[in-house]
Scaffold this motif. Sequence first.
Motif, PDB file in Angstrom:
ATOM      1  N   LYS A   5     -29.618  38.135  96.006  1.00 17.09           N
ATOM      2  CA  LYS A   5     -30.413  37.928  94.790  1.00 17.09           C
ATOM      3  C   LYS A   5     -30.280  39.118  93.846  1.00 17.09           C
ATOM      4  O   LYS A   5     -30.101  38.954  92.645  1.00 17.09           O
ATOM      5  CB  LYS A   5     -31.890  37.728  95.138  1.00 17.09           C
ATOM      6  CG  LYS A   5     -32.220  36.398  95.741  1.00 17.09           C
ATOM      7  CD  LYS A   5     -33.710  36.346  96.057  1.00 17.09           C
ATOM      8  CE  LYS A   5     -34.055  35.103  96.853  1.00 17.09           C
ATOM      9  NZ  LYS A   5     -35.481  35.088  97.229  1.00 17.09           N
ATOM     10  N   LEU A   6     -30.378  40.318  94.395  1.00 15.51           N
ATOM     11  CA  LEU A   6     -30.304  41.513  93.557  1.00 15.51           C
ATOM     12  C   LEU A   6     -28.912  41.694  92.964  1.00 15.51           C
ATOM     13  O   LEU A   6     -28.773  42.045  91.791  1.00 15.51           O
ATOM     14  CB  LEU A   6     -30.728  42.749  94.360  1.00 15.51           C
ATOM     15  CG  LEU A   6     -32.216  42.794  94.708  1.00 15.51           C
ATOM     16  CD1 LEU A   6     -32.486  43.854  95.771  1.00 15.51           C
ATOM     17  CD2 LEU A   6     -33.062  43.039  93.465  1.00 15.51           C
ATOM     18  N   HIS A   9     -28.494  39.274  90.249  1.00 17.92           N
ATOM     19  CA  HIS A   9     -29.316  39.717  89.117  1.00 17.92           C
ATOM     20  C   HIS A   9     -28.554  40.677  88.203  1.00 17.92           C
ATOM     21  O   HIS A   9     -28.738  40.672  87.000  1.00 17.92           O
ATOM     22  CB  HIS A   9     -30.593  40.376  89.658  1.00 17.92           C
ATOM     23  CG  HIS A   9     -31.551  40.819  88.606  1.00 17.92           C
ATOM     24  ND1 HIS A   9     -32.281  39.937  87.841  1.00 17.92           N
ATOM     25  CD2 HIS A   9     -31.909  42.053  88.191  1.00 17.92           C
ATOM     26  CE1 HIS A   9     -33.044  40.613  87.004  1.00 17.92           C
ATOM     27  NE2 HIS A   9     -32.837  41.908  87.198  1.00 17.92           N
ATOM     28  N   GLU A 128     -39.927  41.930  92.751  1.00 16.16           N
ATOM     29  CA  GLU A 128     -40.052  42.012  91.291  1.00 16.16           C
ATOM     30  C   GLU A 128     -39.770  43.432  90.793  1.00 16.16           C
ATOM     31  O   GLU A 128     -39.014  43.626  89.837  1.00 16.16           O
ATOM     32  CB  GLU A 128     -41.457  41.577  90.866  1.00 16.16           C
ATOM     33  CG  GLU A 128     -41.688  41.653  89.370  1.00 16.16           C
ATOM     34  CD  GLU A 128     -43.102  41.286  88.979  1.00 16.16           C
ATOM     35  OE1 GLU A 128     -43.525  41.729  87.890  1.00 16.16           O
ATOM     36  OE2 GLU A 128     -43.792  40.577  89.735  1.00 16.16           O
ATOM     37  N   MET A 131     -36.102  44.283  91.241  1.00 24.65           N
ATOM     38  CA  MET A 131     -35.278  43.678  90.168  1.00 24.65           C
ATOM     39  C   MET A 131     -35.287  44.589  88.945  1.00 24.65           C
ATOM     40  O   MET A 131     -34.250  44.790  88.308  1.00 24.65           O
ATOM     41  CB  MET A 131     -35.800  42.293  89.799  1.00 24.65           C
ATOM     42  CG  MET A 131     -35.593  41.274  90.877  1.00 24.65           C
ATOM     43  SD  MET A 131     -34.208  40.246  90.507  1.00 24.65           S
ATOM     44  CE  MET A 131     -34.354  39.013  91.783  1.00 24.65           C
ATOM     45  N   ASP A 135     -32.170  46.505  87.142  1.00 21.65           N
ATOM     46  CA  ASP A 135     -31.849  46.327  85.719  1.00 21.65           C
ATOM     47  C   ASP A 135     -31.161  47.566  85.154  1.00 21.65           C
ATOM     48  O   ASP A 135     -30.308  47.466  84.277  1.00 21.65           O
ATOM     49  CB  ASP A 135     -33.112  46.022  84.901  1.00 21.65           C
ATOM     50  CG  ASP A 135     -33.590  44.586  85.061  1.00 21.65           C
ATOM     51  OD1 ASP A 135     -32.791  43.719  85.474  1.00 21.65           O
ATOM     52  OD2 ASP A 135     -34.779  44.344  84.777  1.00 21.65           O
ATOM     53  N   THR A 138     -27.568  47.231  85.882  1.00 21.11           N
ATOM     54  CA  THR A 138     -26.964  46.261  84.953  1.00 21.11           C
ATOM     55  C   THR A 138     -26.672  46.899  83.603  1.00 21.11           C
ATOM     56  O   THR A 138     -25.566  46.763  83.067  1.00 21.11           O
ATOM     57  CB  THR A 138     -27.909  45.059  84.736  1.00 21.11           C
ATOM     58  OG1 THR A 138     -28.221  44.483  85.989  1.00 21.11           O
ATOM     59  CG2 THR A 138     -27.278  44.011  83.843  1.00 21.11           C
TER      60      THR A 138
END
Length: 145
Positions: A5-6, A9, A128, A131, A135, A138
């Motif tokens: 999931k991460l 993301h 949460e 994530m 970010d 990312t």
Amino acid sequence: ENLQKLLAHVGIRIGKPTEAQEQVVFFTNLILCLKEGGLQAPVNILWSTNCTNEFFKPLVHIIRPKAILALGAEATRSILDLFTVYLKNSASLKGLVENAPYPITDSTVLFPLYHCGQRGVNMNRSMELQMRDWDKVTKWLNKHY
């Protein structure tokens, strides 16, 4: 499942072992050796030291990832020590995550992250919040690659 999931993301897809993949990130909990005593057993600090000195640093120089994602405080501190990035010993994992990334070579940065295993999510940092931590990865990857 949490790791998938991460990674999704931040836009990273892990292919099958037989597929060619670009070496953009390398994630690790730094225990590159066999652990004794099962998943919940304590980690012997000598395993981390041995793996860091004997395997991890040469591996970083071979793979040359753009970013290393270190899972947990011990992995983060061991990597920072190995590449002589000096911080206050009292720096919490939360502080290390907030101040990332850390340059460790001319072409590689380190992102400290909380361990995303279910135990870590339940006890240390929610999915949460993790994530949000990811970010930063990312944004950095989008800016630099």
